[in-house]
Motif scaffolding. Structure first.
Motif, mmCIF file in Angstrom:
data_model
loop_
_atom_site.group_PDB
_atom_site.id
_atom_site.type_symbol
_atom_site.label_atom_id
_atom_site.label_comp_id
_atom_site.label_asym_id
_atom_site.label_seq_id
_atom_site.Cartn_x
_atom_site.Cartn_y
_atom_site.Cartn_z
ATOM 1 N N ASN A 23 -47.908 61.610 82.855
ATOM 2 C CA ASN A 23 -48.270 61.255 84.229
ATOM 3 C C ASN A 23 -47.072 60.665 84.976
ATOM 4 N N GLN A 24 -46.295 59.821 84.289
ATOM 5 C CA GLN A 24 -45.135 59.227 84.960
ATOM 6 C C GLN A 24 -44.075 60.272 85.246
ATOM 7 N N TRP A 25 -43.892 61.205 84.330
ATOM 8 C CA TRP A 25 -42.928 62.276 84.544
ATOM 9 C C TRP A 25 -43.264 63.041 85.827
ATOM 10 N N MET A 26 -44.539 63.387 85.997
ATOM 11 C CA MET A 26 -44.960 64.121 87.180
ATOM 12 C C MET A 26 -44.849 63.251 88.436
ATOM 13 N N CYS A 27 -45.275 61.995 88.331
ATOM 14 C CA CYS A 27 -45.229 61.094 89.487
ATOM 15 C C CYS A 27 -43.793 60.796 89.911
ATOM 16 N N PHE A 28 -42.875 60.760 88.961
ATOM 17 C CA PHE A 28 -41.476 60.489 89.279
ATOM 18 C C PHE A 28 -40.927 61.552 90.228
ATOM 19 N N PHE A 29 -41.129 62.811 89.887
ATOM 20 C CA PHE A 29 -40.607 63.884 90.730
ATOM 21 C C PHE A 29 -41.386 63.984 92.046
ATOM 22 N N ASN A 30 -42.696 63.712 92.002
ATOM 23 C CA ASN A 30 -43.462 63.707 93.249
ATOM 24 C C ASN A 30 -42.976 62.610 94.193
ATOM 25 N N THR A 31 -42.699 61.421 93.646
ATOM 26 C CA THR A 31 -42.257 60.305 94.477
ATOM 27 C C THR A 31 -40.856 60.547 95.024
ATOM 28 N N LEU A 32 -39.992 61.168 94.219
ATOM 29 C CA LEU A 32 -38.668 61.538 94.730
ATOM 30 C C LEU A 32 -38.794 62.467 95.928
ATOM 31 N N GLU A 33 -39.685 63.434 95.836
ATOM 32 C CA GLU A 33 -39.888 64.359 96.947
ATOM 33 C C GLU A 33 -40.458 63.635 98.162
ATOM 34 N N ASP A 34 -41.351 62.662 97.923
ATOM 35 C CA ASP A 34 -41.950 61.903 99.030
ATOM 36 C C ASP A 34 -40.897 61.107 99.799
ATOM 37 N N VAL A 35 -40.046 60.374 99.073
ATOM 38 C CA VAL A 35 -39.051 59.541 99.760
ATOM 39 C C VAL A 35 -38.004 60.402 100.454
ATOM 40 N N ARG A 36 -37.664 61.546 99.863
ATOM 41 C CA ARG A 36 -36.719 62.448 100.524
ATOM 42 C C ARG A 36 -37.322 62.998 101.818
ATOM 43 N N TYR A 37 -38.578 63.415 101.760
ATOM 44 C CA TYR A 37 -39.239 63.978 102.938
ATOM 45 C C TYR A 37 -39.357 62.941 104.055
ATOM 46 N N ASN A 38 -39.730 61.717 103.688
ATOM 47 C CA ASN A 38 -39.926 60.678 104.692
ATOM 48 C C ASN A 38 -38.612 60.085 105.199
ATOM 49 N N SER A 39 -37.487 60.460 104.584
ATOM 50 C CA SER A 39 -36.185 60.013 105.086
ATOM 51 C C SER A 39 -35.639 60.952 106.149
ATOM 52 N N TYR A 40 -36.348 62.059 106.384
ATOM 53 C CA TYR A 40 -35.965 63.064 107.394
ATOM 54 C C TYR A 40 -34.638 63.744 107.059
ATOM 55 N N ALA A 41 -34.239 63.690 105.792
ATOM 56 C CA ALA A 41 -32.979 64.304 105.383
ATOM 57 C C ALA A 41 -33.249 65.464 104.426
ATOM 58 N N VAL A 42 -32.280 66.342 104.313
ATOM 59 C CA VAL A 42 -32.378 67.481 103.406
ATOM 60 C C VAL A 42 -31.281 67.358 102.352
ATOM 61 N N PHE A 43 -31.657 67.151 101.111
ATOM 62 C CA PHE A 43 -30.711 67.084 99.998
ATOM 63 C C PHE A 43 -31.487 67.303 98.711
ATOM 64 N N ASP A 44 -30.799 67.415 97.609
ATOM 65 C CA ASP A 44 -31.464 67.585 96.315
ATOM 66 C C ASP A 44 -30.970 66.522 95.344
ATOM 67 N N TRP A 45 -31.633 66.508 94.170
ATOM 68 C CA TRP A 45 -31.341 65.496 93.157
ATOM 69 C C TRP A 45 -30.654 66.105 91.937
ATOM 70 N N GLN A 46 -30.059 67.272 92.072
ATOM 71 C CA GLN A 46 -29.561 67.995 90.913
ATOM 72 C C GLN A 46 -28.475 67.246 90.151
ATOM 73 N N TRP A 47 -27.528 66.639 90.873
ATOM 74 C CA TRP A 47 -26.446 65.928 90.189
ATOM 75 C C TRP A 47 -27.005 64.844 89.252
ATOM 76 N N GLY A 48 -27.897 64.051 89.778
ATOM 77 C CA GLY A 48 -28.414 62.951 88.978
ATOM 78 C C GLY A 48 -29.355 63.386 87.875
ATOM 79 N N ILE A 49 -30.310 64.278 88.188
ATOM 80 C CA ILE A 49 -31.306 64.701 87.203
ATOM 81 C C ILE A 49 -30.659 65.476 86.070
ATOM 82 N N TYR A 50 -29.796 66.440 86.416
ATOM 83 C CA TYR A 50 -29.134 67.224 85.373
ATOM 84 C C TYR A 50 -28.221 66.348 84.521
#
Length: 348
Positions: free
Chosen positions: A193-220
């Motif tokens: 559940n935390q694994w799924m919520c982690f990526f969902n929350t990352l997407e939420d904060v990115r969307y609400n920041s009005y910016a377009v970027f990805d998390w590939q550097w950090g996650i990979y």
């Protein structure tokens, strides 16, 4: 796999887990002496006594009773008359300045946090199931973010406070066999559940920041860094420092990407929220996944051993029709009693 095999598998797994649980030293604080009883009851027969100031090795504590080593076997004493012995400090230890040392020196009990974390995980699960395909906004986003971050922070506090005893709830000597099995299942639920919520929350904060970027550097970097650290730790230990440096550089690049993309659109507030969510969320998630994987590896080893045992015990077949003995033939519907005969009993 049959039910008996499953039970044997769990039994073997839990035995292996229980063997890694270390004993703790306690001091007897009774006024004169402390009775050692045969089981957890004040009415149980007395096996012997321990003088005040004596030291006992505690295997596990269950409520008001502690299981100890006594005269080559085990016995039970009341926890009201024992206390943990302080761990001697060495020149290389910095317990007073570390979080883990503060918890142990202050005798702060973090075990209750596991129930709080489980309750918050259930709330996150409900929120995750109710969300659609789109990112959360407004009140829903704030509620989910606060609960997720609270869960991660409590997990970090819990692991810092408990140290090597973080998975006490999966140790049979501490909670019993039944609760160990149930707790392992609950632990799997919390991790997934935390694994799924982690990526969902990352997407939420990115969307609400009005910016377009990805998390590939950090996650990979997390995945590659952990794999590289394991390989280097086994075969090329001199490269570990370079793996650590590369990992830190990758994380700094990820943070730099966050600030570069978010600052022009959402400002400092959203940049800091995105950064804090990524750092705290990733660290907490990786830590609990690592703890769960340690248990899961033991489970897989047990499953492999049982599969080998199963091949030697159940692969006896009829010499004529090749169906298993001790069961009904799937072709004729007749019962096969022995694999040693040339033909099955009454087989046509």
């Amino acid at each position: 796999m049959t039910i008996i095999k499953r039970l044997c598998f769990l039994f073997l797994t839990l035995i292996i887990v229980s063997t890694v649980n270390a004993q703790d030293n306690y001091e007897v604080t009774a006024k004169t002496f402390l009775n050692v009883r045969s089981y957890e009851s004040s009415q149980a027969p007395v096996l012997g006594t321990i003088e005040r100031g004596g030291t006992v090795n505690v295997h596990s504590i269950n409520g008001e009773w502690a299981k100890i080593s006594f005269n080559g076997g085990t016995g039970y004493v009341s926890t009201s008359y024992i206390r943990p012995l302080p761990v001697p400090a060495t020149g290389n230890e910095t317990s007073d300045s570390s979080i883990d040392g503060w918890f142990h020196s202050s005798n702060y009990d973090c075990t209750f946090l596991i129930y709080v974390i489980l309750a918050l995980s259930i709330v996150l699960f409900i929120l995750r199931k109710r969300r659609g395909d789109d990112a959360l906004e407004d009140a829903s986003h704030k509620t989910n973010w606060i609960i997720f971050m609270t869960t991660c922070i409590l997990e970090l506090i819990y692991v810092s406070g408990m140290g090597s005893d973080s998975i006490w709830f999966c140790i049979p000597d501490k909670v019993g066999w039944l609760w160990t099995i149930l707790n392992f299942i609950l632990f799997a639920f919390v991790v997934y559940n935390q694994w799924m919520c982690f990526f969902n929350t990352l997407e939420d904060v990115r969307y609400n920041s009005y910016a377009v970027f990805d998390w590939q550097w950090g996650i990979y970097a997390w995945g590659i860094g952990i794999a590289a650290a394991i390989i280097c730790g086994i075969f090329f230990q001199f490269l570990l420092v370079f793996v650590g440096i590369a990992f830190i550089i990758a994380q700094l690049i990820q943070i730099g990407i966050i600030f570069k993309k978010v600052l022009p659109q959402g400002g400092w507030k959203h940049a800091l929220i995105c950064t804090a969510t990524y750092i705290i969320g990733s660290v907490a998630t990786v830590i609990i996944v690592a703890h769960f994987m340690a248990l899961l590896i033991i489970v897989l080893i047990g499953l492999f051993i049982l599969s080998l045992l199963g091949k030697t015990s159940t692969n006896r077949r009829c010499s004529n029709c090749r169906h298993l003995s001790g069961s009904t033939c799937s072709l004729s519907g007749r019962y096969i009693s022995s694999p040693s005969t040339t033909y099955c009993d009454n087989y046509e």
